[in-house]
Design an enzyme around this catalytic site. Sequence first.
Site, short mmCIF file in Angstrom:
data_model
loop_
_atom_site.label_atom_id
_atom_site.label_comp_id
_atom_site.label_asym_id
_atom_site.label_seq_id
_atom_site.Cartn_x
_atom_site.Cartn_y
_atom_site.Cartn_z
N HIS A 308 0.86 -1.19 0.00
CA HIS A 308 0.00 0.00 0.00
C HIS A 308 0.89 1.23 0.00
O HIS A 308 1.95 1.25 0.63
CB HIS A 308 -0.90 0.02 1.24
CG HIS A 308 -2.08 0.93 1.10
ND1 HIS A 308 -1.98 2.28 1.29
CD2 HIS A 308 -3.35 0.69 0.73
CE1 HIS A 308 -3.16 2.84 1.08
NE2 HIS A 308 -4.02 1.89 0.73
N ASP A 366 -7.96 -5.18 -0.03
CA ASP A 366 -8.44 -6.05 -1.13
C ASP A 366 -8.11 -7.51 -0.92
O ASP A 366 -8.57 -8.36 -1.69
CB ASP A 366 -7.84 -5.57 -2.46
CG ASP A 366 -8.39 -4.20 -2.83
OD1 ASP A 366 -7.59 -3.25 -2.93
OD2 ASP A 366 -9.61 -4.09 -2.96
C1 SDX Z 1 -6.22 0.09 -2.93
O1 SDX Z 1 -4.41 4.59 -2.18
C2 SDX Z 1 -5.35 4.00 -1.53
O2 SDX Z 1 -5.75 4.42 -0.45
C3 SDX Z 1 -5.95 2.80 -2.23
C4 SDX Z 1 -6.97 1.98 -1.45
C5 SDX Z 1 -8.25 2.76 -1.20
O3 SDX Z 1 -8.97 2.39 -0.26
O4 SDX Z 1 -8.58 3.66 -2.03
O5 SDX Z 1 -6.42 1.58 -0.22
C6 SDX Z 1 -7.37 0.73 -2.23
O6 SDX Z 1 -5.98 0.40 -4.06
C7 SDX Z 1 -5.35 -0.88 -2.17
C8 SDX Z 1 -4.12 -1.38 -3.01
C9 SDX Z 1 -4.60 -2.51 -3.91
N1 SDX Z 1 -3.55 -2.90 -4.87
C10 SDX Z 1 -2.93 -4.07 -4.79
O7 SDX Z 1 -3.09 -4.90 -3.90
C11 SDX Z 1 -1.99 -4.35 -5.96
C12 SDX Z 1 -0.65 -4.90 -5.44
N2 SDX Z 1 0.04 -3.85 -4.75
C13 SDX Z 1 0.93 -3.01 -5.50
O8 SDX Z 1 0.86 -2.94 -6.84
C14 SDX Z 1 1.50 -1.82 -4.73
O9 SDX Z 1 1.80 -2.24 -3.48
C15 SDX Z 1 0.64 -0.57 -4.66
C16 SDX Z 1 0.20 -0.12 -6.01
C17 SDX Z 1 -0.56 -0.83 -3.81
C18 SDX Z 1 1.49 0.52 -4.02
O10 SDX Z 1 2.50 0.83 -4.90
P1 SDX Z 1 3.66 1.89 -4.50
O11 SDX Z 1 3.34 2.59 -3.23
O12 SDX Z 1 3.94 2.72 -5.71
O13 SDX Z 1 4.87 0.94 -4.15
P2 SDX Z 1 5.95 0.50 -5.20
O14 SDX Z 1 5.28 -0.04 -6.41
O15 SDX Z 1 6.93 1.60 -5.35
O16 SDX Z 1 6.63 -0.74 -4.43
C19 SDX Z 1 7.69 -0.53 -3.52
C20 SDX Z 1 8.50 -1.84 -3.57
C21 SDX Z 1 8.93 -2.20 -4.99
O17 SDX Z 1 10.09 -3.01 -4.87
P3 SDX Z 1 11.57 -2.27 -5.05
O18 SDX Z 1 11.57 -1.61 -6.41
O19 SDX Z 1 11.68 -1.28 -3.90
O20 SDX Z 1 12.56 -3.42 -4.95
O21 SDX Z 1 7.66 -2.92 -3.14
C22 SDX Z 1 7.46 -3.84 -4.21
C23 SDX Z 1 7.81 -3.09 -5.48
O22 SDX Z 1 8.25 -4.00 -6.50
N3 SDX Z 1 6.03 -4.22 -4.18
C24 SDX Z 1 5.59 -5.44 -4.36
C25 SDX Z 1 4.19 -5.36 -4.18
N4 SDX Z 1 3.86 -4.10 -3.91
C26 SDX Z 1 5.00 -3.39 -3.92
N5 SDX Z 1 6.22 -6.61 -4.65
C27 SDX Z 1 5.43 -7.71 -4.78
N6 SDX Z 1 4.07 -7.71 -4.60
C28 SDX Z 1 3.43 -6.55 -4.30
N7 SDX Z 1 2.12 -6.56 -4.15
#
Ligand code: SDX
Length: 431
Positions: A308, A366
């Site tokens: 998140h 989710d």
């Molecule tokens: C919602 O914003 C809100 O408030 C949203 C929400 C709401 O109520 O409106 O809470 C609802 O959208 C919840 C989130 C649902 N999405 C998912 O579950 C999809 C999977 N999660 C990700 O795609 C990700 O965690 C996000 C999109 C939720 C957040 O992305 P960020 O903050 O941009 O984080 P990032 O992509 O920069 O990740 C940081 C690191 C990265 O690794 P490094 O480059 O540092 O090595 O964490 C890793 C990412 O690769 N990472 C994950 C991951 N999420 C982040 N690796 C594996 N699996 C994951 N799910």
Amino acid sequence: MTDKYYLIQEDAHQERVQLPVKRPVQGPLAVDVTKLYRNQGLFTYDPGFMSTASCESSITYIDGEAGILEYRGYPIEQLAAEADYIEVAYLLLYGELPNGEQLREFDDIITYHTMLNENLKDFFGGFHYDAHPMAIMVGVVGSLSAFYHDSLDINNPRHREISAHRLIAKMPTIAAASYKHNVGEPIIYPDNDLSYCANLLKMMFATPCEPYQAHPIAVQALNLLFILHADHEQNASTSTVRLAGSSQANPFACLAAGIASLWGPAHGGANEAVLNMLTEIGDVSRIDRYIAKAKDKKDPFRLMGFGHRVYKHYDPRANILREMCRTVLEELADSNNPMFELALRLEEIALKDDYFLARKLYPNVDFYSGIIYRALHIPNNMFTVMFAIARTVGWVSHWMEMMSDPLQRIGRPRQVYMGSPRRDFVPLDQR
Ligand code: SDX
């Protein structure tokens, strides 16, 4: 505590620039850079808005480190345990919990607006039978502009309020009609004798051929899911609604934009993606393989329902939903539901893995919601539609807050230009 910040310009004369600070009721201080470009000719750079407050708001507060979520100051845990969704909708919209009379009046108003204009029914027939319900939602909600646009002066607070009521009331009816189109059954009209959640279940699952009664646990679970999904500060879809609304677009068009943004699997589409992921994993023995895929930078696979932007510990909503999952499965489905067991095991394994711990990736809202929706016989492609119904009150509350701000202006971010420097046109015969 300081009330100003200094910016040191790294150039010949090392100028110190004093910047004012906005002091919140709670949460981080904000350096006010509103006049930075006009006075210093400087932009700030923050793709993804990791460190940027786009507005002042009084609706929802999140503390990602502490796992805190509050609607108008009330902790989500208390609202989840004590309140009804319509009560929470009133709180988000008007800023205070309603008394008995206010709640009855608001519930009556919402109930009164649940019907759709009869001409809207034809819209659903225009979609292919297997159209994704979110595609139908984007189209039909946007088309409400065609039915109410002329009776809507967005500068009139009363017109804004009526539009907010219409949207909150009509989303379940549109959602249920989208589902009925998918399953080839006739649209079921709203029943004004039922609660908001019971009405939605009846419009989805009743048929003209026999009586239908929603299971009380299903109504209770939907009520909780809707409270937890009602608002969440400046998330992607809410920010989309605000940006669209900042151009003075009508609220129906703004919410269609919000629904489109919510559909993405990185945002509200994650609940559907979680169930698809759990189905693909299929068995506890395959979890390690998918954990490895999630950690592999060359593999686009991510653990859906994990991570998140704001929560760097448990999403408080996920904790509440895990327990509701257990209750629903015990009451409605087989208590040893393989999907739930798989989800619990996946959470347990991931949260012992340094990759997830180092990046503070925990289950979000989710991760468990889809398992509950499945137990209510709601199909995967309707999960994000459920999210959109619940989030409608958050979207319209933020829209109302923005439009009632006398200083409201169009949102227009700038950029860091990295393209070609100026050059002259080259005639075709010289290229
Ligand atoms: C919602 O914003 C809100 O408030 C949203 C929400 C709401 O109520 O409106 O809470 C609802 O959208 C919840 C989130 C649902 N999405 C998912 O579950 C999809 C999977 N999660 C990700 O795609 C990700 O965690 C996000 C999109 C939720 C957040 O992305 P960020 O903050 O941009 O984080 P990032 O992509 O920069 O990740 C940081 C690191 C990265 O690794 P490094 O480059 O540092 O090595 O964490 C890793 C990412 O690769 N990472 C994950 C991951 N999420 C982040 N690796 C594996 N699996 C994951 N799910």
